[in-house]
Write an enzyme that holds these catalytic residues in place. Structure first.
Site, mmCIF file in Angstrom:
data_model
loop_
_atom_site.group_PDB
_atom_site.id
_atom_site.type_symbol
_atom_site.label_atom_id
_atom_site.label_comp_id
_atom_site.label_asym_id
_atom_site.label_seq_id
_atom_site.Cartn_x
_atom_site.Cartn_y
_atom_site.Cartn_z
ATOM 1 N N ASP A 49 42.158 36.835 32.631
ATOM 2 C CA ASP A 49 40.788 37.201 32.984
ATOM 3 C C ASP A 49 40.408 36.667 34.363
ATOM 4 O O ASP A 49 39.339 36.995 34.891
ATOM 5 C CB ASP A 49 39.794 36.757 31.916
ATOM 6 C CG ASP A 49 39.788 35.258 31.665
ATOM 7 O OD1 ASP A 49 40.559 34.530 32.320
ATOM 8 O OD2 ASP A 49 39.001 34.808 30.808
ATOM 9 N N SER A 50 41.303 35.902 34.975
ATOM 10 C CA SER A 50 41.137 35.519 36.378
ATOM 11 C C SER A 50 41.085 36.738 37.287
ATOM 12 O O SER A 50 40.661 36.641 38.442
ATOM 13 C CB SER A 50 42.282 34.592 36.814
ATOM 14 O OG SER A 50 43.542 35.127 36.450
ATOM 15 N N ASP A 88 44.654 38.337 28.233
ATOM 16 C CA ASP A 88 43.535 37.460 27.915
ATOM 17 C C ASP A 88 42.441 38.220 27.173
ATOM 18 O O ASP A 88 42.095 39.351 27.536
ATOM 19 C CB ASP A 88 42.918 36.893 29.198
ATOM 20 C CG ASP A 88 43.389 35.492 29.517
ATOM 21 O OD1 ASP A 88 43.900 34.813 28.609
ATOM 22 O OD2 ASP A 88 43.231 35.072 30.668
ATOM 23 N N LYS A 118 45.792 36.136 24.389
ATOM 24 C CA LYS A 118 45.457 34.722 24.571
ATOM 25 C C LYS A 118 43.963 34.539 24.422
ATOM 26 O O LYS A 118 43.179 35.355 24.910
ATOM 27 C CB LYS A 118 45.906 34.206 25.943
ATOM 28 C CG LYS A 118 45.571 32.719 26.172
ATOM 29 C CD LYS A 118 46.212 32.181 27.440
ATOM 30 C CE LYS A 118 45.499 32.593 28.690
ATOM 31 N NZ LYS A 118 44.123 32.001 28.786
ATOM 32 N N GLU A 120 40.786 31.302 24.346
ATOM 33 C CA GLU A 120 40.460 29.913 24.642
ATOM 34 C C GLU A 120 39.790 29.259 23.448
ATOM 35 O O GLU A 120 39.053 29.914 22.705
ATOM 36 C CB GLU A 120 39.534 29.843 25.861
ATOM 37 C CG GLU A 120 40.174 30.350 27.138
ATOM 38 C CD GLU A 120 39.230 30.255 28.331
ATOM 39 O OE1 GLU A 120 38.143 29.650 28.187
ATOM 40 O OE2 GLU A 120 39.572 30.781 29.401
ATOM 41 N N GLU A 186 45.375 23.189 30.340
ATOM 42 C CA GLU A 186 44.868 23.328 31.702
ATOM 43 C C GLU A 186 44.076 22.105 32.139
ATOM 44 O O GLU A 186 43.148 21.665 31.465
ATOM 45 C CB GLU A 186 43.992 24.575 31.854
ATOM 46 C CG GLU A 186 43.452 24.731 33.271
ATOM 47 C CD GLU A 186 42.831 26.081 33.569
ATOM 48 O OE1 GLU A 186 42.328 26.261 34.692
ATOM 49 O OE2 GLU A 186 42.853 26.950 32.678
#
Length: 281
Positions: A49-50, A88, A118, A120, A186
């Protein structure tokens, strides 16, 4: 020549089995050309998602939508043959409930052809991870600094220093126990990342964590020197392509203004010309 011999496409089980083995190589990709470049060198390619910050100019990842992730996931899928593709889950697409997470993940997998997603979160997302993996959705976890929670953390700060290390360790253990096949650590202290890596039965993937992790990940635009809005300490520049590209653009602009481009070799006459034994059009 590629750094890794061509083999069949990796699966989540393949990645999990690499625990304590040769370090896993992860990079992000958002487009077909970049996917083709990284495929033979990487074990896992993450459609992160960056992309919102790197390609769309957003200030954080929070504005990224499920449709954006699917669009970029489809592009990356066209460029991969061997690397495991992970997409993501963007902010707001999975936190509400396990059922919402499954609907979002099922759509991402069906429309992009990715092998895993993925998300978070640690202990708070363990129930969701368990729900998804129990229904055939392979999950890569992400703990420590979680960019989607940057407002809660008060910025892009190191997580897990001092007594707060127990929280990060608990999150990582919860993700592993819930069924994730790997977990990203991270921006956590090196000693903590090393300890977690030694305790978990699944691979840890470091980004600003420790060389002892089972693998490493970077944003491809960061390590190539293309994205320069900010530069975290954990990023190593392997090239400065942004500067090279800017110099090339400046040279092109000057040649256009000086009427040096296009030159005769770039133009077409009334009749075809023979070039190198063949006819140019």
């Amino acid at each position: 020549m590629s750094a890794v011999a061509n083999t069949k496409a990796f699966t989540p089980s393949d990645i999990r089995s690499r625990k304590d083995g040769t370090p896993l190589v992860y990079l992000t990709a958002y487009t077909t050309p970049v996917a083709r470049l990284v495929d033979s060198h990487c074990d896992v390619v993450l459609v992160g998602d960056s992309v919102g910050m790197v390609l769309h100019g957003l200030p954080t990842t929070l504005g990224v939508t499920l449709d954006m992730m699917i669009m970029h996931g489809m592009a990356v899928r066209r460029g991969l043959e061997r690397a495991l593709m992970v997409v993501d889950m963007p902010f707001g697409s999975y936190e509400e409930s396990p059922e919402q997470a499954f609907r979002s993940a099922a759509r991402v997998m069906a429309e992009t052809g990715c092998a895993a997603v993925k998300l978070e979160g640690g202990e708070a997302m363990a129930e969701t991870i368990r729900f998804l993996t129990g229904r055939g959705v392979p999950i890569m976890g992400h703990v420590g600094l979680m960019p989607q929670a940057v407002n809660t953390f008060g910025g892009y700060r190191v997580q897990g220093r001092g007594e707060d290390g127990d929280r990060i360790r608990g999150d990582a253990l919860a993700v592993a126990e819930a069924g994730a096949f790997a977990v990203v650590l991270e921006k956590v202290p090196e000693a903590l990342a090393r300890r977690i890596t030694g305790e978990l039965a699944i691979p840890t993937i470091g980004i600003g964590a420790s060389a002892a992790c089972d693998g490493q990940i970077l944003v491809v635009d960061d390590m190539l020197g293309i994205f320069s809005d900010f530069r975290p300490k954990f990023v190593k520049r392997y090239a400065e392509l942004g500067g090279i590209a800017e110099a090339a653009i400046a040279a092109y602009a000057q040649e256009v203004r000086d009427r040096r481009f296009p030159a005769d070799e770039h133009l077409f006459g009334d009749a075809p010309r023979t070039v190198n034994g063949g006819e140019s059009t």
